[in-house]
Design an enzyme around this catalytic site. Structure first.
Site, PDB file in Angstrom:
ATOM      1  N   ASP A  63       0.795  -1.233   0.000  1.00 53.68           N
ATOM      2  CA  ASP A  63       0.000   0.000   0.000  1.00 53.68           C
ATOM      3  C   ASP A  63       0.828   1.283   0.000  1.00 53.68           C
ATOM      4  O   ASP A  63       0.360   2.312   0.452  1.00 53.68           O
ATOM      5  CB  ASP A  63      -0.948   0.008   1.211  1.00 53.68           C
ATOM      6  N   GLU A  64       2.044   1.213  -0.467  1.00 52.35           N
ATOM      7  CA  GLU A  64       2.812   2.457  -0.508  1.00 52.35           C
ATOM      8  C   GLU A  64       3.729   2.506  -1.724  1.00 52.35           C
ATOM      9  O   GLU A  64       4.243   1.473  -2.163  1.00 52.35           O
ATOM     10  CB  GLU A  64       3.609   2.677   0.778  1.00 52.35           C
TER      11      GLU A  64
HETATM   12  P1  TTP Z   1       0.274   0.078   7.107  1.00 47.43           P
HETATM   13  O1  TTP Z   1       0.507   1.003   5.973  1.00 47.43           O
HETATM   14  O2  TTP Z   1       1.361  -0.138   8.079  1.00 47.43           O
HETATM   15  O3  TTP Z   1      -0.947   0.592   7.970  1.00 47.43           O
HETATM   16  P2  TTP Z   1      -2.386   1.019   7.518  1.00 47.43           P
HETATM   17  O4  TTP Z   1      -2.460   1.331   6.079  1.00 47.43           O
HETATM   18  O5  TTP Z   1      -3.384   0.008   8.030  1.00 47.43           O
HETATM   19  O6  TTP Z   1      -2.609   2.329   8.393  1.00 47.43           O
HETATM   20  P3  TTP Z   1      -1.888   3.739   8.272  1.00 47.43           P
HETATM   21  O7  TTP Z   1      -2.958   4.691   7.842  1.00 47.43           O
HETATM   22  O8  TTP Z   1      -1.403   4.028   9.655  1.00 47.43           O
HETATM   23  O9  TTP Z   1      -0.781   3.640   7.289  1.00 47.43           O
HETATM   24  O10 TTP Z   1      -0.151  -1.340   6.559  1.00 47.43           O
HETATM   25  C1  TTP Z   1      -0.848  -1.486   5.324  1.00 47.43           C
HETATM   26  C2  TTP Z   1      -1.708  -2.726   5.405  1.00 47.43           C
HETATM   27  O11 TTP Z   1      -0.860  -3.863   5.610  1.00 47.43           O
HETATM   28  C3  TTP Z   1      -2.675  -2.702   6.563  1.00 47.43           C
HETATM   29  O12 TTP Z   1      -3.895  -2.037   6.240  1.00 47.43           O
HETATM   30  C4  TTP Z   1      -2.861  -4.160   6.838  1.00 47.43           C
HETATM   31  C5  TTP Z   1      -1.536  -4.806   6.419  1.00 47.43           C
HETATM   32  N1  TTP Z   1      -0.754  -5.116   7.615  1.00 47.43           N
HETATM   33  C6  TTP Z   1      -0.812  -6.408   8.134  1.00 47.43           C
HETATM   34  O13 TTP Z   1      -1.427  -7.287   7.541  1.00 47.43           O
HETATM   35  N2  TTP Z   1      -0.172  -6.657   9.300  1.00 47.43           N
HETATM   36  C7  TTP Z   1       0.535  -5.702   9.954  1.00 47.43           C
HETATM   37  O14 TTP Z   1       1.099  -5.975  11.019  1.00 47.43           O
HETATM   38  C8  TTP Z   1       0.636  -4.386   9.381  1.00 47.43           C
HETATM   39  C9  TTP Z   1       1.447  -3.328  10.049  1.00 47.43           C
HETATM   40  C10 TTP Z   1      -0.034  -4.134   8.221  1.00 47.43           C
END
Ligand code: TTP
Length: 626
Positions: free
Chosen positions: A120-121
Site C-alpha cells: 500500500d505504498e
Molecule cells: P500500514 O501502511 O502499516 O498501515 P495502515 O495502512 O493500516 O494504516 P496507516 O494509515 O497508519 O498507514 O499497513 C498497510 C496494510 O498492511 C494494513 O492495512 C494491513 C496490512 N498489515 C498487516 O497485515 N499486518 C501488519 O502488522 C501491518 C502493520 C499491516
C-alpha cells in the site's frame, strides 16, 4: 548495513504515498455501510476475536490499536465493526488487497517513475513533471491552486492561524528558491494524484513530498489520514533535530542502540556533533558516511521504476497444538500453498509476461526432544518448474531435503509450526525469435517446465539461474552491485544440466554479440460484526508493532517493513538474492516466517557487500562496482 549514496545531481522532487488504514478501506469499499464507523480488519484466527491488522481512524480515536485482539478492541470500543480477512484454502487470502494496491499504483504511476514499496505504498519521482510545470504553469501564474494542495502541511511554516493563507503564500512566492518552487509544483501534482485515486478507487491516501526518499517517507506519516506534508530543505535540520534515532529507518535496532548507548545520540540531529571520520572510525566507512549523511538529510537513493512485485510468496503458521506432525500433513498444506503460488505466477505470466525462476521453501520446526533446540529448519531453493503438480512435487522434495538436514543423525519426532513457499527471480519473458530457437520451438511454459530439477540448493538456487540474473542486472546498477558480490552464488556449482545448457547458449550468444538472448535474460460478513465462518487456524501475515519497530534496523534499500533480525535468526545456509524479494510479499508471510526471512535478507545483503567469488558468474557480471 546501510549504504551511503551521495545526493544525486540536481534538485529532485520525490513523493512517498501511503494508503490510510488500507485493508479497512478495501473492506469499507466492499461494504459501504461500514464507512465512517469504527472498523478493524482482523486476522483469520478465532482466538480472542483474532488479531487486528488494520484499524480505521474512527476506531483509533477510541484507543483501538493494531496490537489488540478483536475481543480487546470490543472492550475499548463496543461499537467496533470487526471484519475478517477473506479466507481461501484455509488461509488468509490477500488478493483483494493486492489488486486494490495495483489499482492505486496504476493511477499514481502516470506522472513519473513509480516504485511500489509495499502492498500500500509507493515512491514517485516527480522531478520531470515538476520541472515541466514550473516552466509552463508555475504556481504563481495559476489563478487557483488546487484546494487539496493548499491544505498541505509545509514544515517550517510558522503560524497555525490562517494556515491555508500561509500555505498559499508559500506556494506563490516569487522569490522562493528553485528547490522550493519545484516542491510546490510537486505538491500540486501529488494533490491532484490523490484526488484521482479517491475518485477512481474511493481510497484516501497521505503523502510526503521532499527532495529525497528518506525525507518523503518521514513526512508521509506526519499528517494522516488524507493529508500531505511538504519538507522544504530549510526545514530539514529542525525535522531531524528532534527525530528519535530509533524512528529512523535502519536505526531501529542494534546500530540505533549503539548510537544511544555508546555515543549518547538520541536524536538524528545529535549526530551532527560527530565528524564523518569519527563516525567511520566507530562504525566503518560506509555506515559512518551514511550516518553523517542522514544527519544532514542527505540520501541519494533513487526511485526504482518497479510497479510489479519482485517475488510471490504464501505461507501459513501452525501454532501450538496445530503444529504439523506428519509428512502427510505437511504435504497436504504444501499442496494448498503451491496451488495458490502456481495460480499467482501463472497470472503474472499471462498478465505481465513474466517468468519466475526460483522456488524456495521456508519452514519452522522443532524436535520433540531437547536435542539441538536452536537448530533451524534450513530454507531450500531449486529452479522453478511451472505447473501445479510440478511445483507441489518440488516443494515436497525441498521439504524432505530440509527435514533430513534438520534432523541430522537424530531420528526424533518433529513438529512444523510454519510453512511458506515463494517464487522469485522473476524476469520478463523473451520477445525475440532467438529465444524460440533456444527452446526448440516449445512454448515458454513447457520449456520452463522441462528444466530438470533434480538438485536442490540450500544456498544459491543454481548457478544457471544466477547466470541469467547477472545478465539481467546489466540494466540495473544497484542490483549489479548487490548480485555481483554474492560469493555463494558465484561458487555454487551448477548441477542442473538443462539449465546449464541455457547458460552455455546464452554465453555463446553473448560471445557473438547477439543482443537477443541478453534481452531474454534481462527481461528473464457481510454482517458488520465478525464475518467469521473461517476455520480456526494460525495467524498469517500479522506484523506486530514491535516487529515494525525492529525492522528498520537491517534495511539496505528503501523497502519498507523489512526486517526484524537477530543473529540467531540468520541462516547462512540460504543465500537467496535479497534484492529479488518484494517487501510486500514478505508482509504476507506468517509473522514467524517474516522474521526469519528478514533475517536472511539481512545476512544475504551483508554477504553480498563483502565477498565476491569467481566462476561463470564473473563471465557474465557487469559489475563495475566490484
Ligand atoms: P500500514 O501502511 O502499516 O498501515 P495502515 O495502512 O493500516 O494504516 P496507516 O494509515 O497508519 O498507514 O499497513 C498497510 C496494510 O498492511 C494494513 O492495512 C494491513 C496490512 N498489515 C498487516 O497485515 N499486518 C501488519 O502488522 C501491518 C502493520 C499491516
Amino acid at each position: 548495513m546501510p549504504i551511503p549514496r551521495p545526493d544525486l545531481q540536481g534538485d529532485r522532487v520525490i513523493a512517498h504515498v501511503d494508503m490510510d488504514c488500507f485493508y479497512v478501506q478495501v473492506e469499507q469499499r466492499k461494504q459501504p455501510k461500514l464507512r465512517g464507523l469504527p472498523t478493524a480488519v482482523v486476522q483469520y484466527n478465532d482466538w480472542k476475536g483474532g488479531a487486528l491488522i488494520a484499524v480505521s481512524y474512527e476506531a483509533r480515536k477510541f484507543g483501538v490499536k493494531r496490537s489488540m485482539r478483536g475481543a480487546e478492541a470490543e472492550m475499548v470500543c463496543p461499537n467496533i465493526q470487526l471484519v475478517q480477512v477473506p479466507v481461501a484454502r484455509g488461509k488468509a487470502d490477500l488478493n483483494a488487497y493486492r489488486s486494490a494496491g495495483s489499482e492505486v499504483v496504476s493511477i499514481l504511476s502516470t506522472k513519473g517513475r513509480c516504485e511500489r514499496a509495499s502492498i500500500d505504498e509507493v515512491y514517485l519521482d516527480l522531478t520531470d513533471a515538476a520541472e515541466s510545470m514550473l516552466s509552463e504553469t508555475p504556481p504563481e501564474a495559476l489563478e487557483d491552486i488546487d484546494e487539496e494542495a493548499l491544505k498541505s502541511h509545509v514544515l517550517g511554516l510558522i503560524g497555525d492561524e490562517d494556515r491555508e493563507k500561509n500555505v498559499q503564500r508559500w506556494f506563490i512566492r516569487s522569490d522562493a528558491i528553485h528547490q522550493d518552487k519545484l516542491l510546490a509544483c510537486g505538491a500540486i501534482i501529488v494533490a491532484h494524484l490523490r484526488g484521482e485515486v479517491l475518485k477512481e478507487t474511493e481510497f484516501t491516501c497521505s503523502a510526503g513530498i521532499a527532495h529525497n526518499k528518506m525525507l518523503a517517507k518521514l513526512a508521509s506519516g506526519m499528517h494522516k489520514p488524507a493529508q500531505q506534508t511538504i519538507v522544504p530543505s530549510s526545514a530539514v535540520k529542525d525535522l531531524l533535530a528532534s527525530l528519535p534515532v530509533k524512528k529512523m529507518k535502519q536505526l531501529g535496532g542494534k546500530l540505533g542502540s549503539s548510537l544511544q548507548n555508546d555515543l549518547g545520540v538520541n536524536t538524528v540531529g545529535d549526530l551532527l556533533k560527530f565528524s564523518e571520520e569519527k563516525l567511520q572510525e566507530r562504525y566503518g566507512f560506509n555506515t559512518g558516511t551514511w550516518l553523517w549523511n542522514i544527519a544532514r538529510g542527505i540520501s541519494g537513493d533513487e526511485v526504482k521504476g518497479r510497479v510489479l512485485p519482485k517475488s510471490h510468496g504464501c505461507g501459513k503458521t501452525f501454532p501450538g497444538p496445530r503444529a504439523l506432525k506428519t509428512t502427510a500433513a505437511v504435504e497436504s498444506w504444501l499442496n494448498q500453498l503451491c496451488e495458490e503460488l502456481s495460480e499467482r505466477i501463472q497470472l503474472d505470466m499471462d498478465q505481465n509476461k513474466r517468468v519466475a525462476h526460483t522456488l524456495t521453501l521456508h519452514a519452522r520446526a522443532f524436535k520433540t526432544s531437547d536435542v539441538e533446540p536452536h537448530k533451524k529448519f534450513p530454507s531450500k531453493s531449486c529452479p522453478l518448474r511451472y505447473g501445479i503438480n510440478k511445483i507441489q512435487e518440488d516443494a515436497k522434495k525441498l521439504f524432505d531435503t530440509g527435514l533430513r538436514e534438520f534432523l541430522g543423525s537424530h531420528s526424533n519426532a518433529w513438529r512444523v509450526t510454519s510453512l511458506s513457499i515463494s517464487a522469485g527471480k522473476i524476469l520478463d519473458t523473451p520477445r525475440t525469435s532467438s529465444i524460440s530457437r533456444l527452446f526448440q520451438g516449445k512454448s515458454l511454459s513447457s520449456a520452463i517446465s522441462d528444466a530438470s530439477n533434480d538438485d536442490i540448493q540450500d544456498d544459491a538456487p543454481s548457478s544457471s539461474i544466477g547466470c541469467k540474473e547477472n545478465i539481467v542486472l546489466e540494466s540495473d546498477k544497484d542490483e549489479v552491485f548487490a548480485h555481483g558480490k554474492s560469493v555463494k552464488e558465484d561458487d555454487a556449482p551448477s548441477k542442473d544440466r538443462k539449465i546449464d545448457v541455457l547458460c552455455t547458449q546464452s554465453r555463446k550468444q553473448k560471445d557473438k554479440g547477439n543482443g537477443s538472448i541478453l534481452k531474454f535474460f534481462s527481461g528473464i460478513n457481510t454482517s458488520a460484526k465478525h464475518a467469521s465462518n473461517a476455520p480456526s487456524s494460525g495467524s498469517e501475515s500479522h506484523k506486530g508493532q514491535d516487529q515494525r519497530d525492529h525492522q528498520e534496523e537491517c534495511l539496505v534499500d528503501d523497502h519498507s517493513r523489512l526486517g526484524t533480525i537477530s543473529n540467531q535468526q540468520r541462516d547462512d545456509s540460504w543465500n537467496f538474492n535479497a534484492e529479488d524479494i518484494d517487501p510486500s510479499v514478505i508482509d504476507e508471510l506468517p509473522p514467524e516466517i517474516q522474521r526469519e526471512v528478514r533475517g536472511w535478507i539481512c545476512s544475504s545483503k551483508r554477504a553480498k557487500t563483502t565477498k565476491r567469488g569467481s566462476s561463470i558468474f564473473h563471465y557474465f557480471s557487469t559489475d563495475d562496482n566490484a
